[in-house]
Design an enzyme around this catalytic site. Sequence first.
Site, short mmCIF file in Angstrom:
data_model
loop_
_atom_site.label_atom_id
_atom_site.label_comp_id
_atom_site.label_asym_id
_atom_site.label_seq_id
_atom_site.Cartn_x
_atom_site.Cartn_y
_atom_site.Cartn_z
N PRO A 1 0.84 -1.20 0.00
CA PRO A 1 0.00 0.00 0.00
C PRO A 1 0.87 1.26 0.00
O PRO A 1 1.94 1.28 0.60
CB PRO A 1 -0.80 -0.11 1.30
CG PRO A 1 -0.72 -1.54 1.69
CD PRO A 1 0.60 -2.03 1.19
N LYS A 2 0.38 2.28 -0.68
CA LYS A 2 1.11 3.55 -0.79
C LYS A 2 0.56 4.53 0.25
O LYS A 2 -0.57 4.98 0.17
CB LYS A 2 0.93 4.12 -2.19
CG LYS A 2 1.43 5.54 -2.38
CD LYS A 2 2.93 5.57 -2.43
CE LYS A 2 3.42 6.97 -2.72
NZ LYS A 2 3.09 7.93 -1.65
N PHE A 3 1.38 4.81 1.28
CA PHE A 3 0.99 5.75 2.32
C PHE A 3 1.41 7.17 1.93
O PHE A 3 2.55 7.39 1.53
CB PHE A 3 1.66 5.39 3.65
CG PHE A 3 1.08 4.18 4.33
CD1 PHE A 3 0.26 4.32 5.43
CD2 PHE A 3 1.36 2.91 3.86
CE1 PHE A 3 -0.29 3.21 6.06
CE2 PHE A 3 0.82 1.79 4.48
CZ PHE A 3 -0.02 1.94 5.58
N GLY B 1 -3.01 4.31 -3.14
CA GLY B 1 -2.42 3.56 -4.24
C GLY B 1 -1.52 2.44 -3.77
O GLY B 1 -1.58 2.00 -2.62
N ASP C 1 5.29 12.61 0.00
CA ASP C 1 6.55 11.92 -0.31
C ASP C 1 7.72 12.85 -0.57
O ASP C 1 8.81 12.39 -0.85
CB ASP C 1 6.42 10.99 -1.52
CG ASP C 1 5.88 9.63 -1.16
OD1 ASP C 1 5.79 9.35 0.04
OD2 ASP C 1 5.53 8.87 -2.06
#
Length: 299
Positions: A22-24, A169, A218
């Site tokens: 999972p994209k944090f 995402g 990010d």
Amino acid sequence: MKPALAQPVAALPRGEGLAYEPKFDGHRILLFKIDGSAVLQARSGRIVTTAFPDLAEAALALPDGTVVDGEAVVWTGGRTDFAAVQRRAAATAARARLLARRLPASYAAFDLLWERGEDLRPAPYERRRGRLSALLAPLGPPLQPVPMTTDPRLAETWFETLPEAGIEGLVVKHLAGPYRSGARDWRKLRHTELRDAAVTGFTGPPGRPAALVLVLPDDDTPVVSGPLPPALRARAGQLLSGRTAEHPEGAPRTARAIGLGEVPYRAVEPGLLAEVMRGTTRHTVVTVHRLRDDLINQV
């Protein structure tokens, strides 16, 4: 140390030897435990140890000579809260401990670069992942590995269901791949290119800002948006009124603007988000679609 990066893709990669996470959308942090001390480094290279005293204290349980890559996230109401984690990241040392109690951070770890003085970056991701899980399992929150699967069907389920928790995402990695600092070997798939970015300042007059200075998920390096349309300029002036923040040393702050280089800007207190679109080319303008005044963080 430069972190590894990910290249955006439009569809879920498939094939043998792939792993999905999972994209944090948090604050990217490299966590170092060296000579009995913890050091937290943001993606830009800025040291943010004092901004996250709760994570620094938890990192003291790691063995010396260990470096972990991951995201600092803050959960509110069962969802990740990007405005809250940016508020944490921007806090002064005096205010950081208060915010740590009100907005405790979690560390979503996704890679192990060094362990007990051993450089693991040349090792395959599959081996690094196994050692990361073994390292963090006895410790528990707030240091936890992100979920991982090699099943693309489960990854698709995550992609469809996890946005309800604010996870937008997936990151895809090769099981046999090394960790290459600064390289875009990983892939990231998002539901949309519309993202929430933290407003950290503006250019132009306070009543009608010409552009916003933003921190994107990010990446803690501020960037200047494209010019705001007239309606957004007026609304930005209203929402940013009374939120300006002076630089502690009195020096002007600068941010990168496409085609102009570094430009000066007025800083504002953290807490306001903007919904933005950013292209995938190397030199691309960040376009502001709307201001998220419904998500202003009042803490």
